[in-house]
Design an enzyme around this catalytic site. Structure first.
Site, mmCIF file in Angstrom:
data_model
loop_
_atom_site.group_PDB
_atom_site.id
_atom_site.type_symbol
_atom_site.label_atom_id
_atom_site.label_comp_id
_atom_site.label_asym_id
_atom_site.label_seq_id
_atom_site.Cartn_x
_atom_site.Cartn_y
_atom_site.Cartn_z
ATOM 1 N N TYR A 133 0.854 -1.186 0.000
ATOM 2 C CA TYR A 133 0.000 0.000 0.000
ATOM 3 C C TYR A 133 0.889 1.234 0.000
ATOM 4 O O TYR A 133 1.579 1.509 0.977
ATOM 5 C CB TYR A 133 -0.896 -0.021 1.232
ATOM 6 C CG TYR A 133 -1.897 1.113 1.333
ATOM 7 C CD1 TYR A 133 -2.181 1.956 0.273
ATOM 8 C CD2 TYR A 133 -2.586 1.332 2.518
ATOM 9 C CE1 TYR A 133 -3.108 2.978 0.377
ATOM 10 C CE2 TYR A 133 -3.526 2.345 2.644
ATOM 11 C CZ TYR A 133 -3.777 3.170 1.577
ATOM 12 O OH TYR A 133 -4.703 4.184 1.683
ATOM 13 N N LYS A 162 -1.243 -1.155 -4.224
ATOM 14 C CA LYS A 162 -2.329 -0.171 -4.182
ATOM 15 C C LYS A 162 -1.670 1.198 -4.274
ATOM 16 O O LYS A 162 -0.998 1.643 -3.348
ATOM 17 C CB LYS A 162 -3.140 -0.296 -2.902
ATOM 18 C CG LYS A 162 -4.242 0.761 -2.762
ATOM 19 C CD LYS A 162 -4.943 0.661 -1.414
ATOM 20 C CE LYS A 162 -5.966 1.787 -1.240
ATOM 21 N NZ LYS A 162 -6.599 1.769 0.102
ATOM 22 N N VAL A 204 -9.233 -0.352 -5.251
ATOM 23 C CA VAL A 204 -9.568 -0.440 -3.827
ATOM 24 C C VAL A 204 -10.340 0.829 -3.509
ATOM 25 O O VAL A 204 -9.761 1.899 -3.339
ATOM 26 C CB VAL A 204 -8.307 -0.592 -2.955
ATOM 27 C CG1 VAL A 204 -8.703 -0.719 -1.485
ATOM 28 C CG2 VAL A 204 -7.510 -1.820 -3.389
#
Length: 307
Positions: A133, A162, A204
């Site tokens: 992330y 992400k 996401v």
């Protein structure tokens, strides 16, 4: 697991005593999946992971895994310490999660040497597939494309990233150094169409918590290259999607959920519910969106009671 499609960054519902409401969580998760989402991302920033106790996190994962069935559940792994992150990663695997979303440590921000050591230790502690992330806006740690490539080359179970820098050029930059080695997921709602155009294969998402059918449809149109239809839906959705890009995004998205009849605005301190000018501005955005909402084939929330 399949790191593609719309993966909701799930909010965490609380009852009137600010305890986790597992009954509502199950219904909300089932509704998301029933409207075309490909999996669930639990315990993230939008899920108020920083305010959850360890045991609460594991219980949330178990509820999500039960409801998801064959769909993947991804646990966000964040902690003040590397030891705590590894513990959570191991217990998420034991709870039945399909993958992990690995964050830099809360609070402490440092150089690549230390941040690499942290995330590499977490990734190396599990057999689960992992998604890195990258959110330099929120966490002040920016994993650059060359650094992401270094991690990917050293860890076969790092499968996705992400990308939440809000710079759509990062999608192209990651692909430049890694090709298709990692699946790239857009992590900021209001760059979805641009990110998919640059090669992202997943989203996401935040506002999906209130509008899953619209979110899935927008992603599909972007992936199919149907630019005219995508822009028409995007133009309607953008004022709401931009609520995901500001410091009070948790309060804003939960408030929209409540007004849409699919959640509660309750948040845990230090967050407080919206009030004053912020609330007034949000009401105006929501009411305009509600009045202009396009027709989509959405399965009603009530259909998933008892999940």
């Amino acid at each position: 697991m399949n790191w593609s499609g719309v993966l909701p960054a799930m909010t965490t519902p609380f009852d009137t005593n600010l305890k986790v409401d597992h009954k509502f969580l199950a219904q909300h998760a089932a509704w998301q999946l029933g409207n075309g989402c490909e999996g669930l991302v639990m315990l993230g920033s939008l899920g108020e992971g920083a305010t959850l106790e360890h045991d609460e996190k594991i219980d949330i994962l178990k509820t999500a895994v039960r409801v998801a069935g064959k769909k993947p559940v991804v646990a966000a792994i964040s902690s003040l310490s590397t030891h705590g992150a590894v513990r959570l990663a191991k217990e998420a695997e034991e709870a039945g999660c399909s993958g992990l979303m690995v964050l830099p440590p809360y609070v402490y921000t440092s150089d690549w040497h230390e941040m690499k050591q942290h995330v590499a230790t977490v990734i190396g502690s599990t057999k689960l597939e992992c998604m890195l992330y990258n959110n330099p806006v929120a966490y002040k740690t920016d994993f650059l494309p060359a650094e992401i490539a270094e991690l990917a080359n050293e860890h076969a179970n790092l499968k996705a990233v992400k990308e939440s820098s809000a710079d759509v050029r990062r999608v192209s930059a990651i692909r430049e150094v890694l090709g298709d080695r990692l699946r790239i997921c857009v992590g900021v709602d209001d760059v979805l169409v641009e990110g998919v155009g640059a090669g992202a294969v997943g989203w996401v998402a935040g506002l999906v918590n209130a509008y899953p059918a619209e979110s899935v449809r927008l992603f599909e149109l972007a992936k199919e290259g149907k630019h005219k239809e995508a822009f028409e839906l995007y133009r309607w959705f953008l004022p709401l999607l931009r609520l995901d890009t500001v410091p009070k995004f948790v309060q804003l998205i939960k408030w929209v959920q409540e007004k849409a009849g699919v959640g509660s605005a309750r948040v845990r301190a230090p967050r407080l519910e919206l009030h004053g000018a912020e609330l007034k501005a949000t009401i105006a955005i929501f009411e305009k969106a509600l009045a202009e909402r396009p027709s989509v084939n959405e399965k009603p929330f009530a259909d998933f009671a008892g999940a």
